[in-house]
Design a protein around this motif. Sequence first.
Motif, PDB file in Angstrom:
ATOM      1  N   ALA B  69      16.204  -2.314  -7.097  1.00 18.30           N
ATOM      2  CA  ALA B  69      14.908  -2.657  -6.441  1.00 18.30           C
ATOM      3  C   ALA B  69      14.981  -4.395  -6.319  1.00 18.30           C
ATOM      4  N   LEU B  72      17.029  -4.618  -3.166  1.00 17.11           N
ATOM      5  CA  LEU B  72      16.315  -4.544  -2.046  1.00 17.11           C
ATOM      6  C   LEU B  72      15.121  -5.657  -1.650  1.00 17.11           C
ATOM      7  N   ARG B 158      11.375   5.627  -0.353  1.00 18.54           N
ATOM      8  CA  ARG B 158      10.206   4.672  -0.052  1.00 18.54           C
ATOM      9  C   ARG B 158      10.968   3.214   0.460  1.00 18.54           C
ATOM     10  N   SER B 159      11.851   3.036  -0.224  1.00 20.68           N
ATOM     11  CA  SER B 159      12.805   1.623   0.136  1.00 20.68           C
ATOM     12  C   SER B 159      13.185   1.778   1.461  1.00 20.68           C
ATOM     13  N   LYS B 216       5.899  -5.217   1.493  1.00 19.51           N
ATOM     14  CA  LYS B 216       5.895  -5.692  -0.051  1.00 19.51           C
ATOM     15  C   LYS B 216       4.755  -4.674  -0.674  1.00 19.51           C
ATOM     16  N   LEU B 219       5.701  -1.077  -1.220  1.00 19.62           N
ATOM     17  CA  LEU B 219       6.518  -1.016  -2.500  1.00 19.62           C
ATOM     18  C   LEU B 219       6.080  -0.941  -3.904  1.00 19.62           C
TER      19      LEU B 219
END
Lengths: 310, 270
Positions: B69, B72, B158-159, B216, B219
């Motif tokens: 994370a 990312l 999702r990323s 963002k 996320l």
Amino acid sequence: MGDGVPVLQAEKLSKWYGNILGISDVSLEISGGIQGLLGPNGAGKSTFLKLASGQLKPSLGRLRIFGEEVFANPRLFARIGFCPEYDSFYAEMSGRQFIAFLAKLHGFSGAALQEKVAVSLQTVGLEERQESLIKTYSFGMRQRLRLAASILHEPELLMLDEPLRGVDPLWRIRIIKLIKDMARSGRTVIVSSHILPEIEAMTSDIILIHQGKIFAEGDIHYIRGLIDGHPHQIYIKCAAPRQLAEKMIGQEYVSGVVVDAAGGVTVSTSQRDRFYEALLHTIVERSLEVEEITSPDDNLQAVFDYLVGK
Amino acid sequence: MDEAARERKGWIRRSAGRVFGFFFFLGRRAKKTRVFVLLGLLPILQATIIRTSEVGRRAPAGEGLAIFANFLMVFYLQFFLIILTLFYGTSVASEETEGRTLPFLLTRPLSKPGIVLGKYAAYSLLTLLIILPSLLVAFLILAGQRLGGQTAWMIFARSAAVLILGVLCYTAFFTFLGVLLKRSIFVGLIFGFGWESVISYFPGSTQRFSIVHYLKSLLPSAPGGRFSFLMFRLEPTKPALALLALVLITAFFLGLAGFLFRWKEYLSED
């Protein structure tokens, strides 16, 4: 065009780049054949061709091709071919890939595409080097590739900006023949150059452009007449400069002779053709060894400066 | 829709299709693509180093995903994505004017917005082909022990989706910048690494004037770990709204780029 609409029609066409004048108040009509656009560097030839090829939009006036406005009118370009003056290409690709890409942009595919690519490359003599990267081509070859790019879709109107620049003498003759053949097959060709003999070899219809304006328009003989009044300077470097100078002094077509220490003779004449004829005779008659014959002021700028009375 | 508008749309679509293939081919061969592929190896290398250093140590559960994370957020979202889209997006117009190749496109039967759209699509796809494999490999290395679970793959999906949206949105914006400005890279750098970085730390609604805010917002909320401060002040927009905003920003700037390119004159520097 059969319906009486001129192929190209400019009405009071002007283009400025900020405060810099590109062309001013140009009005002309072109309807078939080969039209030579002649003028010194910076005269406005390229600006006119960029306007005619839709890369620029007029500041004033209008420009129509086949009766339609050119700028932001992409449909027209299926009927127009344009050969730019810049020696620029996409990097890292072969001549064949480049032409095939452009053919795809015209919507060709499959066998038709292959045929267009093969014919256009063959026409400019690049079929044997078609798989080589463009960056390995000579300047003249790249110029021929640009020409292939402009004719691949068999346009009705072809515009060539300095098409003979950097081309070797053999291909110069072939390209001139190609241009003439295109005109004979009913297409219209506009060729720009700053070299009179180049244009003269292709057409007798000339537009003289100078400082953004049309200076003269018409048959080559009329233009020739204007230019022949210009006193030319011809420089001859030979083993016996004094002998040559002696022969030239006193001839009615020679207005001045200067001999320099480096073995050169500079002759001023207003009848260039007669002078060259006499020079050839003298060289043969006296068996003179000639190293170099050049015309220091035989460029269009000098001629234009003379014609406009600078 | 009237006949003329339908024809114009068809013309744009055909032009974009013809342009796309060539620039995708050309883009793959470009030197900058090779450099970017190498740059994409950096997080993979770093992930490998991290995993290697963990050999013999019992890492806490979920630490790999937390590091992913952070990767990312710090590398992909705030650096790699910006760099890639900046260079590819601005080059849609600038490489043609700087390389003096524009006449080859403008004197063909192509709609100008179609040229922009075709190049945009080619370069967006190229960017995705650089960034997504890099993300996947980094994920596989970092999440190694948890790959059997659905959660890890959901995080990855999702990323990846956020990066895809980021690529489409930023490339559209930088394409517009390249069409509008002569020195677009410089302005793009200021936007990408100045505006986008700084404004996302402003409280209140100001941060909604950045693209990264909406990315963002899609996320999961702030991850743990050393870099959690990077999302500390985020006041997220609801995911559906964030998605809508990204789609609208992309469409707006792409449309504007096409419109500008249609009417603007490009002069070579001579």
